[in-house]
Design an enzyme around this catalytic site. Structure first.
Site, short mmCIF file in Angstrom:
data_model
loop_
_atom_site.label_atom_id
_atom_site.label_comp_id
_atom_site.label_asym_id
_atom_site.label_seq_id
_atom_site.Cartn_x
_atom_site.Cartn_y
_atom_site.Cartn_z
NE ARG A 1 -81.35 62.08 -48.37
CZ ARG A 1 -81.83 60.82 -47.69
NH1 ARG A 1 -81.35 59.67 -47.74
NH2 ARG A 1 -82.84 61.31 -46.82
CB SER B 1 -82.94 66.73 -44.96
OG SER B 1 -83.63 65.90 -44.21
CD GLU C 1 -80.60 66.00 -48.64
OE1 GLU C 1 -80.42 64.63 -48.02
OE2 GLU C 1 -81.84 66.12 -48.91
N1 EPU Z 1 -83.56 65.64 -34.14
C1 EPU Z 1 -83.60 66.48 -33.14
N2 EPU Z 1 -84.09 67.77 -33.51
C2 EPU Z 1 -84.62 68.11 -34.64
C3 EPU Z 1 -84.57 67.14 -35.45
C4 EPU Z 1 -84.17 65.64 -35.30
O1 EPU Z 1 -83.00 66.30 -31.90
O2 EPU Z 1 -84.81 69.18 -34.83
C5 EPU Z 1 -83.03 63.95 -33.73
C6 EPU Z 1 -84.32 63.27 -33.53
O3 EPU Z 1 -84.74 63.23 -32.24
C7 EPU Z 1 -83.74 61.89 -34.10
C8 EPU Z 1 -82.68 62.16 -35.00
O4 EPU Z 1 -82.37 63.44 -34.79
O5 EPU Z 1 -83.07 61.26 -32.68
C9 EPU Z 1 -83.05 61.77 -36.26
O6 EPU Z 1 -84.02 62.63 -36.78
P1 EPU Z 1 -85.20 62.04 -37.94
O7 EPU Z 1 -85.46 60.71 -37.38
O8 EPU Z 1 -86.41 63.19 -38.04
O9 EPU Z 1 -84.30 62.04 -39.33
P2 EPU Z 1 -83.23 62.86 -39.80
O10 EPU Z 1 -81.99 62.26 -39.62
O11 EPU Z 1 -83.52 64.44 -39.18
C10 EPU Z 1 -83.36 61.70 -42.02
C11 EPU Z 1 -83.22 61.92 -43.60
C12 EPU Z 1 -84.68 62.35 -43.90
C13 EPU Z 1 -85.63 61.12 -43.62
C14 EPU Z 1 -85.69 60.82 -42.01
C15 EPU Z 1 -86.22 59.48 -41.96
C16 EPU Z 1 -81.13 62.86 -44.13
C17 EPU Z 1 -80.63 64.09 -44.52
N3 EPU Z 1 -82.54 63.10 -43.92
O12 EPU Z 1 -83.77 62.86 -41.24
O13 EPU Z 1 -84.73 62.71 -45.39
O14 EPU Z 1 -87.15 61.35 -44.07
O15 EPU Z 1 -84.31 60.70 -41.83
O16 EPU Z 1 -85.64 58.48 -42.41
O17 EPU Z 1 -80.68 62.05 -44.26
C18 EPU Z 1 -84.67 64.35 -46.83
O18 EPU Z 1 -83.64 63.54 -47.17
O19 EPU Z 1 -85.11 65.52 -47.43
C19 EPU Z 1 -85.43 63.68 -45.80
C20 EPU Z 1 -86.45 64.44 -45.34
#
Ligand code: EPU
Length: 339
Positions: free
Chosen positions: A166, A239, A335
């Site tokens: 990012r 995010s 972000e």
């Molecule tokens: N999780 C929780 N609770 C929540 C949300 C997530 O426990 O409320 C846990 C999930 O269970 C999972 C882990 O956190 O084990 C990761 O969650 P997820 O796969 O939804 O991805 P994220 O890390 O929350 C990142 C990116 C997203 C992208 C997704 C998929 C960042 C800041 N965000 O989210 O990007 O779509 O991975 O690759 O890196 C964005 O940048 O705007 C964005 C949406």
């Protein structure tokens, strides 16, 4: 002069949080000439120039005393095609997801994991957008940007962009580079990335064992739609926090204290923590105060239920930051760009 400059324009339709602030002046750039005119206009009127794309990574906290320039240039084209490796170019104002769909329609692979990300082509390199195991840096060829200090055009190749999670040179030198068009290296043979999270499982559930790039795009659209609110329905900027990188020591200590911690070891020894997990464990998921809230399905996403101001959303974000710092000793970096 083709640039149409309007005064006192509400920016509500131009930011995906749907925050209602006014721009002192507002214009749309459809060409490089419009961009140059806007730069000359802001200099002549001694007003800052704020360039926006889809407004999907913005938190606006007050009226904007600037000329707000929305990039609206259009056009996608194939620059070269050796039968396997195809270089495509898109203008900064192209909306990201239709551009991804266009590439898939041409039989090209590379962008499928980045399906349904809000925003524009020109904004995508700023924060090296990424999802489901792919970042823009993985398919990036080069881009053309205007140097706002000198008015000259400059080409950036992959190394020049200093892409990281990012992050990019354009974020570090904020306000200097105005991205005009971006080129990507795509392939006719699909090199699919299915290992991240639920992607392969989703395809298997659908009975698809040998997916095409289009299949992967459709699966990712479905996964995103289930978890992430549609900004057209519920204001948000994706995010709101980056997933924090912490030392191996802190990562191990947190894992001992919180066995359920979601942590991804990095090549450099650091550990990336799932901020959504930390925020959910701290009890914020589904929290709402007036119209500012934390999404009930994804704790990393702040939402505007209607009339939240940018300051209310920022206040909520700061409370979450303080709480997470206190509980876990981890700083969550925001972000979106704040204005
Ligand atoms: N999780 C929780 N609770 C929540 C949300 C997530 O426990 O409320 C846990 C999930 O269970 C999972 C882990 O956190 O084990 C990761 O969650 P997820 O796969 O939804 O991805 P994220 O890390 O929350 C990142 C990116 C997203 C992208 C997704 C998929 C960042 C800041 N965000 O989210 O990007 O779509 O991975 O690759 O890196 C964005 O940048 O705007 C964005 C949406």
């Amino acid at each position: 002069m083709s640039l149409q400059v309007q005064s006192a324009v509400s920016l509500k339709p131009f930011n995906t949080f749907g925050v209602d602030v006014q721009a002192r002046l507002f214009a749309e750039a459809h060409s490089d000439d419009d961009v140059r005119e806007a730069l000359a206009y802001s200099a002549a009127h001694q007003l800052p120039l704020l360039v926006i794309g889809g407004g999907s990574n913005l938190l606006l906290t007050a009226d904007i005393q600037a000329l707000v320039l929305r990039m609206a240039s259009r056009g996608v084209r194939v620059l070269s095609d050796n039968g396997q490796r195809v270089i495509v170019e898109a203008e900064a104002g192209e909306t990201w997801h239709p551009f991804v769909l266009w590439s898939l329609e041409q039989g090209l692979s590379g962008l499928e994991n980045l399906s349904l990300i809000p925003g524009t082509v020109g904004a995508a390199p700023m924060q090296n957008i990424g999802a489901y195991g792919v970042e823009i840096k993985d398919v990036f060829h080069s881009l053309t940007a205007l140097d706002r200090q000198t008015g000259e055009l400059r080409e950036f190749n992959l190394d020049d962009c200093a892409f990281a999670y990012r992050d990019s040179v354009f974020k570090h030198q904020a306000g200097r580079w105005l991205i005009l068009r971006v080129r990507f290296v795509l392939t006719r043979a699909a090199h699919l990335h299915l290992e991240y999270g639920p992607v392969r499982q989703r395809l298997t559930e659908q009975g698809i064992e040998q997916p095409t790039a289009k299949d992967v795009s459709a699966a990712i659209c479905a996964i995103r739609s289930e978890k992430l609110p549609d900004p057209a329905v519920l204001g948000n900027a994706g995010s709101f926090f980056k997933n924090p990188l912490v030392s191996a020591e802190l990562g191990a200590e947190l894992k001992r204290e919180h066995p359920g911690l979601v942590a991804y070891p990095q090549a450099d020894g650091q550990v990336k923590l799932a901020a959504g997990w930390l925020i959910e464990q701290a009890g914020w998921k589904g929290f709402r105060e007036a119209d500012a809230g934390v999404h009930r399905l994804q704790a990393l996403v702040l939402v505007n239920y209607g009339t939240a101001s940018g300051l209310q959303l920022l206040g909520l974000a700061q409370r979450i930051q303080q709480d997470i710092a206190q509980r876990y000793g981890v700083h969550l970096e925001m972000e979106p760009n704040l204005y």
